[in-house]
Design a protein around this motif. Structure first.
Motif, mmCIF file in Angstrom:
data_model
loop_
_atom_site.group_PDB
_atom_site.id
_atom_site.type_symbol
_atom_site.label_atom_id
_atom_site.label_comp_id
_atom_site.label_asym_id
_atom_site.label_seq_id
_atom_site.Cartn_x
_atom_site.Cartn_y
_atom_site.Cartn_z
ATOM 1 N N ALA A 54 0.815 -1.182 -0.052
ATOM 2 C CA ALA A 54 -0.295 -0.119 -0.020
ATOM 3 C C ALA A 54 0.863 1.265 0.101
ATOM 4 C CB ALA A 54 -0.672 -0.063 1.197
ATOM 5 N N VAL A 103 2.012 2.052 -3.531
ATOM 6 C CA VAL A 103 0.868 2.487 -4.250
ATOM 7 C C VAL A 103 0.570 4.016 -3.683
ATOM 8 C CG1 VAL A 103 -1.735 2.430 -4.554
ATOM 9 C CG2 VAL A 103 -0.550 0.324 -4.378
ATOM 10 N N ALA A 104 0.749 4.313 -2.607
ATOM 11 C CA ALA A 104 0.673 5.733 -2.241
ATOM 12 C C ALA A 104 1.786 6.736 -2.877
ATOM 13 C CB ALA A 104 0.564 5.857 -0.519
ATOM 14 N N SER A 154 1.157 7.007 -6.656
ATOM 15 C CA SER A 154 -0.009 7.903 -6.710
ATOM 16 C C SER A 154 0.261 9.224 -6.485
ATOM 17 C CB SER A 154 -1.361 7.674 -6.031
ATOM 18 O OG SER A 154 -1.226 7.398 -4.957
ATOM 19 N N ILE A 187 -7.162 7.683 -5.106
ATOM 20 C CA ILE A 187 -6.192 6.415 -4.846
ATOM 21 C C ILE A 187 -5.330 6.648 -3.727
ATOM 22 C CG2 ILE A 187 -4.207 5.038 -5.698
ATOM 23 C CD1 ILE A 187 -5.465 5.326 -8.317
ATOM 24 N N SER A 210 -5.162 4.590 -0.405
ATOM 25 C CA SER A 210 -3.618 3.762 -0.003
ATOM 26 C C SER A 210 -3.178 4.319 1.238
ATOM 27 C CB SER A 210 -2.863 3.745 -1.219
ATOM 28 O OG SER A 210 -2.724 5.175 -1.640
ATOM 29 N N TYR A 211 -3.265 5.824 1.364
ATOM 30 C CA TYR A 211 -2.634 6.358 2.660
ATOM 31 C C TYR A 211 -3.378 5.746 3.890
ATOM 32 C CZ TYR A 211 -0.122 9.394 5.501
ATOM 33 O OH TYR A 211 0.814 10.154 6.479
#
Lengths: 157, 129
Positions: free
Chosen positions: A20, A23-24, A27, A53, A57-58
């Motif tokens: 995650a 991803v963070a 993005s 996102i 994700s955060y």
């Protein structure tokens, strides 16, 4: 040995925490690039997607970090870092407290971006504000990614 | 809610209140993971404690209450007359938020400075190389 909350699944949670976080980070970098282009007059519809996102994700990284924390606090910090490497505990404390500070800006970018008309010149100051929010979040994410990786090389859960 | 000015001011209020409450660090429940119990700082339980959950929870709670009031007031004002912000106000508020976040991070680093000056425990190896 007495089991701690979420200890049996802490390694799986740690992997999801890492995923995650990637991803963070991705993005947030994309979002900053889109805001830079938007300030020059170009509009990308993906801005709202990237902001969503980032917020999700955060939040996932934040919650998973909170679930892993009891295991880390005892098995790593209490049993090793506090006595042997106190400066590493300092690095970790800055990481966790910084993560809390950046939570509202990370979600706030998404809330604000939904209402911005990227083609309207009177909304340009809001784009700039979003850029500052995303920049602050990226700074925390980069430090936390580095600190998380480095502390993991010293000892992990 | 379609007005970005209302959301922007509400977010600014939330960030200011959160940072202030977080740095002030008021008494909050602490979690003891080994015993799986919560305790207040003035009545501590045995074993290592975790203050992060309580500290973050109290700061988030304060931010939600104050920003909720701000949202309600601005929404009411907006119904009477559309609430807008001038560009200079938005830039000034953005600069104030950036300053607030920077001061908070500096405060956090200063809070932890003892960990960087503390001497590690002497390690005595149990064998010779």
């Amino acid at each position: 040995m007495q089991s701690l909350p979420f200890e049996p699944i802490s390694k799986a949670l740690l992997f999801l925490h890492l995923a995650a976080a990637f991803v963070a980070l991705g993005s947030c970098v994309h979002l900053l690039a889109r805001f830079t282009y938007a300030l020059r007059g170009a509009y990308f519809p993906q801005v709202k997607l990237h902001a969503r996102i980032l917020a999700i994700s955060y939040t996932v990284v934040f919650v998973l970090g909170g679930l892993i924390y009891p295991t880390f606090r005892i098995r790593v910090r209490h049993d090793y870092l506090d006595a042997a490497l106190p400066w590493a505990t300092g690095l970790f404390e800055i990481k966790e407290l910084g993560a809390s500070i950046a939570l509202i800006p990370a979600i706030g970018v998404w809330l604000l971006v939904r209402l911005i008309d990227f083609r309207a010149s009177e909304h340009r100051p809001y784009i700039f504000a979003c850029m500052i929010f995303a920049g602050a979040v990226l700074t925390v994410l980069v430090y936390n990614a580095w600190a998380g990786w480095y502390l993991g090389t010293l000892r992990s859960i | 809610m379609k007005n970005p000015a209302i959301i922007f001011v509400t977010l600014s209020v939330a960030i200011f209140v959160f940072c202030a409450a977080f740095l002030k660090n008021p008494p909050a429940p602490r979690f003891h993971p080994v015993e799986r119990v919560w305790s207040m700082p003035d009545n501590p339980s045995a074993g290592p404690a975790m203050g992060w959950y309580g500290r973050t929870g109290v700061a988030l709670g304060a931010a939600m209450v104050v920003s909720g009031i701000s949202l309600a007031v601005l929404s009411y004002v907006n119904r009477k007359k559309p609430f807008t912000l001038k560009a200079t106000s938005i830039y000034a508020l953005t600069a104030a938020i950036l300053l607030c976040l920077a001061v908070s991070m500096v405060g956090i680093v200063r809070e932890q400075r003892n960990w960087f000056t503390k001497k590690p425990a002497v390690h005595t190896p149990d064998h010779e190389y």
